[in-house]
Scaffold this motif. Sequence first.
Motif, PDB file in Angstrom:
ATOM      1  N   THR A 250     -18.541  30.540 -39.749  1.00 30.19           N
ATOM      2  CA  THR A 250     -17.913  30.460 -41.073  1.00 30.19           C
ATOM      3  C   THR A 250     -16.987  31.646 -41.305  1.00 30.19           C
ATOM      4  OG1 THR A 250     -19.689  29.168 -42.025  1.00 30.19           O
ATOM      5  CG2 THR A 250     -18.395  30.481 -43.558  1.00 30.19           C
ATOM      6  N   GLN A 251     -17.456  32.838 -40.953  1.00 24.26           N
ATOM      7  CA  GLN A 251     -16.606  34.027 -41.162  1.00 24.26           C
ATOM      8  C   GLN A 251     -15.284  33.881 -40.409  1.00 24.26           C
ATOM      9  OE1 GLN A 251     -18.287  37.955 -40.858  1.00 24.26           O
ATOM     10  NE2 GLN A 251     -20.307  37.293 -41.557  1.00 24.26           N
ATOM     11  N   ALA A 252     -15.373  33.491 -39.138  1.00 24.91           N
ATOM     12  CA  ALA A 252     -14.161  33.413 -38.322  1.00 24.91           C
ATOM     13  C   ALA A 252     -13.266  32.255 -38.762  1.00 24.91           C
ATOM     14  CB  ALA A 252     -14.541  33.250 -36.849  1.00 24.91           C
ATOM     15  N   ALA A 253     -13.885  31.115 -39.037  1.00 22.39           N
ATOM     16  CA  ALA A 253     -13.091  29.942 -39.417  1.00 22.39           C
ATOM     17  C   ALA A 253     -12.417  30.173 -40.759  1.00 22.39           C
ATOM     18  CB  ALA A 253     -13.991  28.703 -39.476  1.00 22.39           C
ATOM     19  N   ALA A 254     -13.127  30.785 -41.701  1.00 19.49           N
ATOM     20  CA  ALA A 254     -12.542  31.014 -43.024  1.00 19.49           C
ATOM     21  C   ALA A 254     -11.430  32.054 -42.932  1.00 19.49           C
ATOM     22  CB  ALA A 254     -13.617  31.445 -44.016  1.00 19.49           C
ATOM     23  N   ALA A 255     -11.631  33.096 -42.135  1.00 20.69           N
ATOM     24  CA  ALA A 255     -10.589  34.124 -42.000  1.00 20.69           C
ATOM     25  C   ALA A 255      -9.317  33.501 -41.436  1.00 20.69           C
ATOM     26  CB  ALA A 255     -11.080  35.270 -41.116  1.00 20.69           C
ATOM     27  N   LEU A 256      -9.480  32.648 -40.433  1.00 23.61           N
ATOM     28  CA  LEU A 256      -8.318  31.976 -39.848  1.00 23.61           C
ATOM     29  C   LEU A 256      -7.644  31.064 -40.887  1.00 23.61           C
ATOM     30  CD1 LEU A 256      -6.493  30.879 -37.582  1.00 23.61           C
ATOM     31  CD2 LEU A 256      -8.326  29.300 -36.970  1.00 23.61           C
ATOM     32  N   ALA A 257      -8.441  30.267 -41.571  1.00 24.82           N
ATOM     33  CA  ALA A 257      -7.875  29.328 -42.547  1.00 24.82           C
ATOM     34  C   ALA A 257      -7.153  30.084 -43.665  1.00 24.82           C
ATOM     35  CB  ALA A 257      -8.985  28.451 -43.127  1.00 24.82           C
ATOM     36  N   LEU A 258      -7.762  31.165 -44.135  1.00 27.70           N
ATOM     37  CA  LEU A 258      -7.176  31.897 -45.268  1.00 27.70           C
ATOM     38  C   LEU A 258      -5.871  32.602 -44.882  1.00 27.70           C
ATOM     39  CD1 LEU A 258     -10.541  33.214 -46.701  1.00 27.70           C
ATOM     40  CD2 LEU A 258      -8.966  31.688 -47.918  1.00 27.70           C
ATOM     41  N   ALA A 259      -5.692  32.845 -43.592  1.00 27.42           N
ATOM     42  CA  ALA A 259      -4.413  33.405 -43.139  1.00 27.42           C
ATOM     43  C   ALA A 259      -3.293  32.380 -43.349  1.00 27.42           C
ATOM     44  CB  ALA A 259      -4.515  33.817 -41.673  1.00 27.42           C
ATOM     45  N   HIS A 260      -3.675  31.123 -43.531  1.00 24.67           N
ATOM     46  CA  HIS A 260      -2.692  30.058 -43.809  1.00 24.67           C
ATOM     47  C   HIS A 260      -2.901  29.511 -45.219  1.00 24.67           C
ATOM     48  CE1 HIS A 260      -1.472  29.946 -39.584  1.00 24.67           C
ATOM     49  NE2 HIS A 260      -2.746  30.185 -39.339  1.00 24.67           N
ATOM     50  N   TYR A 261      -3.211  30.388 -46.130  1.00 23.04           N
ATOM     51  CA  TYR A 261      -3.565  29.977 -47.493  1.00 23.04           C
ATOM     52  C   TYR A 261      -2.512  29.083 -48.150  1.00 23.04           C
ATOM     53  CZ  TYR A 261      -5.844  30.539 -52.046  1.00 23.04           C
ATOM     54  OH  TYR A 261      -6.491  30.320 -53.230  1.00 23.04           O
ATOM     55  N   PRO A 262      -1.205  29.369 -47.974  1.00 26.77           N
ATOM     56  CA  PRO A 262      -0.212  28.507 -48.629  1.00 26.77           C
ATOM     57  C   PRO A 262      -0.351  27.037 -48.257  1.00 26.77           C
ATOM     58  CG  PRO A 262       0.829  30.527 -47.864  1.00 26.77           C
ATOM     59  CD  PRO A 262      -0.569  30.533 -47.309  1.00 26.77           C
ATOM     60  N   ALA A 263      -0.827  26.742 -47.052  1.00 32.16           N
ATOM     61  CA  ALA A 263      -1.004  25.332 -46.659  1.00 32.16           C
ATOM     62  C   ALA A 263      -2.106  24.677 -47.509  1.00 32.16           C
ATOM     63  CB  ALA A 263      -1.343  25.239 -45.176  1.00 32.16           C
ATOM     64  N   PHE A 264      -3.138  25.452 -47.837  1.00 37.45           N
ATOM     65  CA  PHE A 264      -4.206  24.910 -48.690  1.00 37.45           C
ATOM     66  C   PHE A 264      -3.735  24.796 -50.138  1.00 37.45           C
ATOM     67  CE2 PHE A 264      -6.334  26.472 -44.963  1.00 37.45           C
ATOM     68  CZ  PHE A 264      -7.277  25.489 -44.711  1.00 37.45           C
ATOM     69  N   GLN A 265      -2.920  25.782 -50.546  1.00 34.51           N
ATOM     70  CA  GLN A 265      -2.359  25.703 -51.907  1.00 34.51           C
ATOM     71  C   GLN A 265      -1.466  24.477 -52.055  1.00 34.51           C
ATOM     72  OE1 GLN A 265      -0.799  29.778 -51.842  1.00 34.51           O
ATOM     73  NE2 GLN A 265      -1.800  30.100 -53.819  1.00 34.51           N
ATOM     74  N   ALA A 266      -0.738  24.155 -50.978  1.00 35.96           N
ATOM     75  CA  ALA A 266       0.138  22.979 -51.037  1.00 35.96           C
ATOM     76  C   ALA A 266      -0.698  21.706 -51.187  1.00 35.96           C
ATOM     77  CB  ALA A 266       1.004  22.913 -49.778  1.00 35.96           C
ATOM     78  N   GLN A 267      -1.848  21.654 -50.518  1.00 39.45           N
ATOM     79  CA  GLN A 267      -2.724  20.488 -50.668  1.00 39.45           C
ATOM     80  C   GLN A 267      -3.261  20.397 -52.100  1.00 39.45           C
ATOM     81  OE1 GLN A 267      -5.681  20.743 -47.525  1.00 39.45           O
ATOM     82  NE2 GLN A 267      -4.297  19.758 -46.057  1.00 39.45           N
ATOM     83  N   ALA A 268      -3.636  21.557 -52.652  1.00 39.73           N
ATOM     84  CA  ALA A 268      -4.130  21.566 -54.039  1.00 39.73           C
ATOM     85  C   ALA A 268      -3.021  21.096 -54.986  1.00 39.73           C
ATOM     86  CB  ALA A 268      -4.623  22.961 -54.428  1.00 39.73           C
TER      87      ALA A 268
END
Length: 360
Positions: A250-268
């Motif tokens: 979880t720590q590693a996967a979340a750190a990687l995902a959060l480095a691409h935060y704008p992609a998640f913001q675009a989905q939101a």
Amino acid sequence: MSRPDDWLRPELRGLQAYQVAEADGLIKLDAMENPFDLPAEVAGQWGEALSGLPVNRYPDAAAREVKQALRQAMGIPASASLMLGNGSDEILQILMLAVAAPDACLVTPAPGFAMFGLIARTVGLRCVSVPLADDFSLDADAMVSAIEREQPALVIVAQPNNPTGNAFDAAALRRVVEAAPGAMVIDEAYFPFADDDCLAWLDDYPQLLIMRTVSKLGLAGLRLGLLAGAPAWIEALEPLRLPYNVNSLTQAAAALALAHYPAFQAQAEAIRRERPRLASALAGLDGVEVFPSQANFLLMRVPPGRAPAWHAALREQGVLIKNLHGSHPRVADCLRATVGTPAEIDALIRALEVVTAADR
Ligand code: PMP
């Protein structure tokens, strides 16, 4: 023969576990998940990032990398300390364990997130719930007088609220925060879909703690929540957190995902854009009243007594939503649906059209 009820704490007898509906093969719109695939830029690096992890070792106990990634992505003020949990559910449990005592209580508006009451009961913390107004707004007078009367160790308000979906008036919420004598938690689980948030308030109130989760952003399966607030409160809570509660994957996967935060913001953002389309389609159905939402779900009221039948009929047609009837009087005859992909929304609307036609 040993029977659990003879040995359990009395308040645990007859307690039902949090109910998760069977969803195999259904369009799943019951749990406020992000319906989109992991952004391609994250998915492409996922395998490599996780395959090299030394899982023979315990995780970083201080979870430094993922904390830094959360701070940066979400703009957590540097003055705030952070505590992480295995989902924000675990953080709620830590908070309540910390204050549970015979004369202590939790004050929270109702209807609210079911886990507030369930966790309070399991840890022996009295829960005083204060009804929302008829229009689901925060009854600040009633909240403040409950707080003055009860002197609660803990006050929790979800902003936006689940299951109603609305965001409370900021001035009303501030009155509650200012009245709270102990810990004041604003649960911002739905912040990605709201117009505003309360992070900046952390500088104003030393008793304020802001809880967030990555679940609604598209990472529900990782189970990662955070609590941000004054170092004194976070340090006081830390001894209750089990060591290594956030695992290495979880720590590693979340750190990687959060480095691409704008992609998640675009989905939101895409979900926010679909929300009014679903709302107006629902409002156009016979007998359906839909309520304003700043979350990734919509609450609707159906004709009296019909919520269980509609819920079951939707399920028959392959669409799973949540029936709230019976959970609290304010949400009598109410159903709640996650804002899914455009195709999922179309399927929900079509299924509801069939149900309303059959009900005529
Ligand atoms: N708070 C609220 C208001 C929620 O609705 C939910 C999830 N339904 C949570 C907290 C729990 O989120 P998590 O997945 O981080 O445990």
